[in-house]
Design an enzyme around this catalytic site. Structure first.
Site, PDB file in Angstrom:
ATOM      1  N   TRP A 204      -2.790   7.145  -4.780  1.00 34.18           N
ATOM      2  CA  TRP A 204      -2.365   8.074  -3.728  1.00 34.18           C
ATOM      3  C   TRP A 204      -1.335   9.092  -4.201  1.00 34.18           C
ATOM      4  CZ3 TRP A 204      -5.223   8.278   0.404  1.00 34.18           C
ATOM      5  CH2 TRP A 204      -5.849   7.141   0.894  1.00 34.18           C
TER       6      TRP A 204
ATOM      7  N   LYS B  93      -6.158  11.238  -2.527  1.00 40.09           N
ATOM      8  CA  LYS B  93      -6.464  10.106  -3.402  1.00 40.09           C
ATOM      9  C   LYS B  93      -7.086  10.607  -4.696  1.00 40.09           C
ATOM     10  CE  LYS B  93      -7.132   5.325  -2.789  1.00 40.09           C
ATOM     11  NZ  LYS B  93      -7.917   4.232  -2.255  1.00 40.09           N
TER      12      LYS B  93
ATOM     13  N   THR C  24       0.845  -1.186   0.000  1.00 43.09           N
ATOM     14  CA  THR C  24       0.000   0.000   0.000  1.00 43.09           C
ATOM     15  C   THR C  24       0.883   1.240   0.000  1.00 43.09           C
ATOM     16  OG1 THR C  24      -1.635   1.299   1.169  1.00 43.09           O
ATOM     17  CG2 THR C  24      -0.237  -0.093   2.536  1.00 43.09           C
TER      18      THR C  24
ATOM     19  N   GLU D 167      -5.155  -2.907   3.583  1.00 43.58           N
ATOM     20  CA  GLU D 167      -4.960  -3.606   4.863  1.00 43.58           C
ATOM     21  C   GLU D 167      -6.196  -4.387   5.309  1.00 43.58           C
ATOM     22  OE1 GLU D 167      -4.135  -0.566   4.088  1.00 43.58           O
ATOM     23  OE2 GLU D 167      -2.341   0.143   5.139  1.00 43.58           O
TER      24      GLU D 167
HETATM   25  P1  AMP Z   1      -6.098   1.733  -0.459  1.00 46.23           P
HETATM   26  O1  AMP Z   1      -5.357   0.999   0.583  1.00 46.23           O
HETATM   27  O2  AMP Z   1      -5.224   2.333  -1.495  1.00 46.23           O
HETATM   28  O3  AMP Z   1      -7.210   0.912  -1.020  1.00 46.23           O
HETATM   29  O4  AMP Z   1      -6.789   2.983   0.224  1.00 46.23           O
HETATM   30  C1  AMP Z   1      -7.657   2.868   1.317  1.00 46.23           C
HETATM   31  C2  AMP Z   1      -8.165   4.231   1.670  1.00 46.23           C
HETATM   32  O5  AMP Z   1      -8.935   4.765   0.602  1.00 46.23           O
HETATM   33  C3  AMP Z   1      -9.088   4.276   2.868  1.00 46.23           C
HETATM   34  O6  AMP Z   1      -8.386   4.275   4.086  1.00 46.23           O
HETATM   35  C4  AMP Z   1      -9.827   5.582   2.615  1.00 46.23           C
HETATM   36  O7  AMP Z   1      -9.057   6.699   2.988  1.00 46.23           O
HETATM   37  C5  AMP Z   1      -9.981   5.575   1.110  1.00 46.23           C
HETATM   38  N1  AMP Z   1     -11.261   4.959   0.765  1.00 46.23           N
HETATM   39  C6  AMP Z   1     -11.508   3.692   0.396  1.00 46.23           C
HETATM   40  N2  AMP Z   1     -12.812   3.498   0.168  1.00 46.23           N
HETATM   41  C7  AMP Z   1     -13.431   4.667   0.421  1.00 46.23           C
HETATM   42  C8  AMP Z   1     -14.793   5.111   0.399  1.00 46.23           C
HETATM   43  N3  AMP Z   1     -15.775   4.309   0.042  1.00 46.23           N
HETATM   44  N4  AMP Z   1     -15.039   6.389   0.749  1.00 46.23           N
HETATM   45  C9  AMP Z   1     -14.049   7.223   1.097  1.00 46.23           C
HETATM   46  N5  AMP Z   1     -12.750   6.874   1.133  1.00 46.23           N
HETATM   47  C10 AMP Z   1     -12.435   5.608   0.804  1.00 46.23           C
END
Ligand code: AMP
Length: 542
Positions: A444, A439, A185, A328
């Site tokens: 990211w 994001k 990640t 995670e």
């Molecule tokens: P990743 O590990 O790259 O999938 O990113 C996870 C992060 O994306 C989460 O901790 C959130 O900050 C953001 N995220 C994922 N799903 C959502 C959602 N449905 N609404 C808002 N933020 C989200």
């Protein structure tokens, strides 16, 4: 007294053998440069059996990491099974990372072999001499014309498969806690961190995609994962589909809205999933499409705009099914959707309910914690706090102990870095983020890294980078810059300074000059204040 049930490991070989035994007649379609190809699950399973032998022939060690640098394809799905079913660890590499991050990740995971789609060779091959542990590169010819290097480390996927004797036995994994797959990640500050899924977590997470109050994957579904197979295993859809016996359609390298829309229509897809940016792209095409088979659009990775979901509902009768999670958390932790207490609510209230991140799935525990006091917050939809998560498919630590302590509490919960309120029914609504990241289109951008680069400019006193809303990318960076006394600086100069230092898609969409970066009581940058100030900012020419 102990229960008297059989001890059978929850492991991916069960998913493989079940798919092979029950669903051999089901199909996997892949769209590639040379056109569409269709493979039956029976043929796919034979190829997985051959691939299992190939991994031995390539001398990949018993728990060696098998890197993949691939689009969403049926052949990628072969690797999804062959690696973990033979005890190896599937390591899906994000094709969009910077070269430095990619090199770091491959070396940190100690990948022994990387399977790469031919169309992606030009991205990977320039790094070859920096990839310290990789002994073999296996090129999957997807019809692209990228030159294949003449190098003893390079092999052709189809040639290796053709030469291999298929493994004829039953795959076995004795210990369900054995690593099955890993994914790094970049949603953290500092170096990317390795999340290591176990067979047990992968199987349990797949099961959750079959439950009725979630995605409800079924044998009769046709599923198109737009979310990349290198993003938390395409949100678990591939393993879930194999378990359920659904047909799958893979978009391959052409991720344009037109191509996705054509596949949805042609294959009468019933379930699809992707980040909001994808669905914003497809939205204008809806009037000309017959999507009458579509029953569910899984959407997450970033907050799903209410208006987007409503436009889909009005155009095709299918709003987004909003889900939240992280690499995670395997990644699905919450799923939205309507409940019995919404009966009779107005369309506006239903739209509000759907735009929340939703309810923890079975087996996931959530709690809301005030980040400064550590106190548990009530679920009254008013008090906010960081969401912490625990459960059998939630990471307990990172690979090689990276970031220890920072992301996990002493009592074993994952700190998500997402700030939310929770209503009395348990529906989560994200309101902020403690992690200092942006994001954009599902990927990211590190605000701290951008700030450091801006503050390296000799005329800059201070700089803070925040996320501002964007109609296509959901979030984009805005730089708030304080110029040193007596100096002058323009936005163009700030961007020109950044251009050679960061990837093009990291460049801020806006540069605002401010007198001072607001600070918290302990003297840290108060991004919250800046976000409040600029939250309504409209990006010019998005
Ligand atoms: P990743 O590990 O790259 O999938 O990113 C996870 C992060 O994306 C989460 O901790 C959130 O900050 C953001 N995220 C994922 N799903 C959502 C959602 N449905 N609404 C808002 N933020 C989200």
């Amino acid at each position: 007294m102990l229960g008297l049930m059989q001890q059978r490991p929850l492991a991916l070989p069960h998913v493989f053998h079940r798919a092979e035994q029950y669903f051999g007649h089901k199909t996997l379609v892949t769209a590639e440069a040379a056109g569409e190809s269709t493979m039956s699950i029976a043929d796919w399973a034979q190829r997985v059996r051959r691939l299992a032998t190939v991994l031995d022939t390539l001398d990949v060690s018993a728990d060696g990491r098998v890197g993949t640098f691939c689009w969403n394809t049926a052949r990628h799905l072969e690797l999804y099974m062959a690696a973990p079913c033979t005890g190896r660890v599937l390591h899906t590499l994000n094709i969009r990372l910077f070269p430095e991050q990619l090199t770091y990740i491959v070396n940190h995971a100690a990948d022994e072999v990387v399977f790469v789609d031919r169309s992606l060779l030009p991205v990977l091959w320039p790094l070859v001499d920096k990839l310290e542990t990789v002994r073999h590169f296996v090129v999957i010819d997807d019809g692209a014309d990228a030159e294949v290097p003449d190098d003893p480390r390079v092999h052709d996927y189809e040639e290796l498969l053709a030469a291999a004797t298929p493994f004829t036995g039953t795959f076995t994994i004795e210990d369900e806690n054995t690593a099955a797959a890993m994914c790094y990640t970049s949603g953290t500050t500092g170096n990317p961190k390795g999340v290591v899924y176990s067979h047990r977590s992968a199987v349990l997470h797949s099961l959750i995609s079959l439950v009725a109050d979630g995605i409800a994957l079924a044998e009769r579904d046709v599923v198109l994962p737009v979310v990349p197979m290198f993003h938390a295993n395409a949100w678990g859809l591939p393993y879930g589909c194999l378990l359920a016996g659904s047909d799958m359609v893979f978009p391959g390298p052409n991720m344009t809205p037109t191509a996705i829309a054509a596949l949805l229509e042609k294959h009468r897809v019933t379930v699809t999933g992707g980040v909001p940016t994808i669905w914003m792209g497809v939205l204008p095409l809806l009037p000309d499409l017959d999507l009458s088979a579509l029953r569910l659009i899984l959407c997450g990775g970033s907050a799903v705009p209410k208006a987007l979901s409503e436009e889909y509902r009005k155009a095709i009768g299918v709003p987004m099914l909003h889900a939240w999670g992280m690499t995670e958390t395997s990644p699905i932790a919450t799923i939205s959707g309507l409940r019995s207490h919404h009966a009779g609510a107005s369309e506006a209230d239903l739209a509000d309910a759907r735009s929340r991140q939703g309810y923890a799935t079975p087996l996931v525990d959530l709690r809301l914690v005030d980040p400064s006091t550590g106190e548990i917050q009530p679920w009254d939809d008013v008090a906010s706090g960081e969401i912490q998560a625990a459960g059998p498919w939630i990471a307990a630590e990172y690979f090689r102990g990276e970031g220890e302590g920072a992301q996990f509490t002493e009592d074993g919960w994952l700190r998500t870095g997402d700030v939310a309120t929770v209503d009395r029914y348990g529906s989560v609504r994200l309101v902020d983020r403690t992690k200092d990241l942006i994001k954009s289109g599902g990927e990211w951008i590190g605000s701290v890294e951008l700030e450091n680069e801006i503050m390296a400019h000799p005329k800059v006193a201070e700089a803070a980078v925040i996320a501002i809303p964007h109609p296509k990318w959901v979030e984009r960076p805005m730089a708030c810059v304080v110029v040193k006394a007596g100096e002058t600086l323009t936005a163009e100069e700030v961007i020109a300074h950044l251009e050679p230092r960061v990837a093009k898609w990291w460049l801020p969409d806006a540069v605002e000059f401010i007198d001072e970066v607001p600070k918290t009581s302990v003297g840290k940058f108060s991004k919250k204040t800046l976000r409040e100030k600029f939250g309504g900012y409209q990006v010019q020419n998005p």
